[in-house]
Design a protein around this motif. Sequence first.
Motif, mmCIF file in Angstrom:
data_model
loop_
_atom_site.group_PDB
_atom_site.id
_atom_site.type_symbol
_atom_site.label_atom_id
_atom_site.label_comp_id
_atom_site.label_asym_id
_atom_site.label_seq_id
_atom_site.Cartn_x
_atom_site.Cartn_y
_atom_site.Cartn_z
ATOM 1 N N SER A 61 11.869 -22.289 49.556
ATOM 2 C CA SER A 61 10.767 -21.413 49.954
ATOM 3 C C SER A 61 9.803 -21.209 48.794
ATOM 4 O O SER A 61 10.120 -21.505 47.636
ATOM 5 C CB SER A 61 11.303 -20.050 50.412
ATOM 6 N N GLY A 62 8.627 -20.686 49.120
ATOM 7 C CA GLY A 62 7.632 -20.419 48.093
ATOM 8 C C GLY A 62 8.092 -19.397 47.085
ATOM 9 O O GLY A 62 7.661 -19.409 45.927
ATOM 10 N N ARG A 63 9.010 -18.506 47.488
ATOM 11 C CA ARG A 63 9.499 -17.490 46.559
ATOM 12 C C ARG A 63 10.319 -18.110 45.429
ATOM 13 O O ARG A 63 10.177 -17.741 44.273
ATOM 14 C CB ARG A 63 10.344 -16.459 47.315
ATOM 15 N N ALA A 78 8.028 -20.080 43.194
ATOM 16 C CA ALA A 78 7.285 -19.150 42.341
ATOM 17 C C ALA A 78 8.140 -18.705 41.165
ATOM 18 O O ALA A 78 7.643 -18.540 40.041
ATOM 19 C CB ALA A 78 6.820 -17.940 43.153
ATOM 20 N N ARG A 97 8.974 -8.872 42.828
ATOM 21 C CA ARG A 97 7.523 -9.045 42.782
ATOM 22 C C ARG A 97 6.863 -7.954 41.934
ATOM 23 O O ARG A 97 6.017 -8.236 41.082
ATOM 24 C CB ARG A 97 6.960 -9.019 44.205
ATOM 25 N N LEU A 135 -0.261 -14.913 39.142
ATOM 26 C CA LEU A 135 -0.366 -15.490 40.491
ATOM 27 C C LEU A 135 0.994 -15.892 41.048
ATOM 28 O O LEU A 135 1.370 -15.439 42.141
ATOM 29 C CB LEU A 135 -1.336 -16.668 40.486
ATOM 30 N N PRO A 136 1.790 -16.734 40.339
ATOM 31 C CA PRO A 136 3.123 -17.022 40.893
ATOM 32 C C PRO A 136 4.011 -15.783 40.951
ATOM 33 O O PRO A 136 4.856 -15.675 41.852
ATOM 34 C CB PRO A 136 3.694 -18.087 39.948
ATOM 35 N N SER A 193 3.138 -12.909 41.834
ATOM 36 C CA SER A 193 2.792 -12.178 43.056
ATOM 37 C C SER A 193 3.460 -12.770 44.293
ATOM 38 O O SER A 193 3.432 -12.160 45.362
ATOM 39 C CB SER A 193 1.268 -12.166 43.251
ATOM 40 N N ARG A 194 4.064 -13.954 44.139
ATOM 41 C CA ARG A 194 4.752 -14.599 45.266
ATOM 42 C C ARG A 194 6.272 -14.461 45.164
ATOM 43 O O ARG A 194 7.005 -15.021 45.976
ATOM 44 C CB ARG A 194 4.379 -16.083 45.328
ATOM 45 N N ARG A 224 10.317 -9.727 47.725
ATOM 46 C CA ARG A 224 10.293 -8.265 47.709
ATOM 47 C C ARG A 224 11.694 -7.661 47.738
ATOM 48 O O ARG A 224 11.858 -6.469 47.535
ATOM 49 C CB ARG A 224 9.514 -7.735 48.917
#
Length: 538
Positions: free
Chosen positions: A284-286, A289, A351, A522-523, A525-526, A529
């Motif tokens: 995943s993008g998380r 990141a 995050r 920027l990364p 922020s991804r 949570r």
Amino acid sequence: MTTTTSTMPGLEERRSWLPMVGLFLGQILMSFNVSALPISIGGMVSDFGVPPTVAGSTIVIYGLVVAALVMTGAKLGQRLGWVRIFRVVVVVFACSSLMMIFSPSVGWAIAGQALAGAAAAIIVPALVALIAENYRGDQQATAIGSLGSARALAGVSAFLIGGTLGTLVGWRPVFWIVFAIAVAVFALSFTLRSDRGDSSITIDVVAAFLIGIAIMVLTLGFNNLNAWGAFFAGPGAPFDLGGISPAPMLIVAGIILGQAFFLWTRRRIREGKVPLVDLSVLGSGRERAAVYAMFIVVALEAALNFTVPLYIQVVQGRTPFETSLAMMPFNITVFITATLIVRFYKRFSPRTIGIAAFTLATAALVWLSFVVNNNWETLPTIIGLVAFGIGQGALVTLVFNVLVTSAPAELAGDVGSIRGSTQNLASAVGTAVVGALLVALLSVGIGRAVVEHPALPPELIAQVDLDSVNFVSNDDLDEVLARTDATAEQIDYAVQLNEEERLRALKMGLLILAGISALAILPASRLPRYRPHEIPVG
């Protein structure tokens, strides 16, 4: 070793912490070794008579080899058994420390760190896999968090002990400590829960070749941007292609090979074959990141750990002990923050912590770029180092936890290999790029200054090689100018001019690092949570 098993339903087995002591020391073994290298640069420069950038190649080669081989190392551990191979490579690491101690030339020191890197390429994923094998639940979460603390503690102790020994005895005795730690880790490895390995696991040779060569050429390209030329080939370039430097060509080739590795690995997964690394840990993008954030934060740390000792020891001619004192606020802060940040996980998401930490690190670097001067013990400088240490310590532990909490226990070795590749490639690139950046800034500054100051006539400048500008102490510059036709007044003026340009290059370098840190928001922020607690157990 004792194991306590709960008799109440729903409560997990609790095991002795003695095996974790060995794993904790295993992390310290690697981190102490690589943290001792920057503090040893001045001694190696003096002993071997080489420029600081050559001595700094010991740092680069270590990170290069680890990053190139760590994915292969993870598969070897799964095939042969983690405990068995862990013991073997700890012995190899001990041998590498002996090479450092008795090295007759810088080539032997570089070879010693290459051997240490090859051993660390297996130790890095082994630590995560062995924690997953030996601990569960809260114990597992605590054990994972302790690796970040161990890394920070090694940095503090390496700078303090290495600085003291470097001042009183020399740079070599610090590697006797590395040897002693390796012996202790080997002894404690017999407390680890044994595993037999899986002989059916195959190693994807094509993927291993692609990722290994990709990382090697990437690092070589970054490391030689200054020596060979950032774009056009300089006099030190081994070859050129239509006047273009081989350094950027290597970087492009490394990126292409890296993409080929991912394409090959995805194809192998689609065909149902065992990949070199399971890319689902970056599904995943998380998670991606987290890897981007890890790369940036480790590169920034490596850049600072190279820049400060370079400036204090080589430029100012101060002792390793004084260097360790100057770096102590930063290293102690990283250790304390890495240890305590886990207490914030139940209140703040990754995050939130990541954005706050990168913002603080950026502000600290901007602050340092304005307040730094030739005295590193001033209060404003200490405040900047402490602030950067808080951001750094929080991020080092945070991004690792994001990765391990998102992967099942059976993929712990793959997580460890991703972590090792990222951290060591980032460390090598961070050290190489900041070295090239500072020298380039210094070269431009001095080139401009000699043109703008008529006190240094062209016939005098012609006697000095401005094509190979580097950071040198005032005494060394005096010796160089004494061999020219310069008058005493011109020598004094040139030394003062060099001091100003060195400091200006340092300030500009810190400001550029601040810009990189700002981009990392920027990364961050991804990042997820959720609030991490433990490695999922399958």
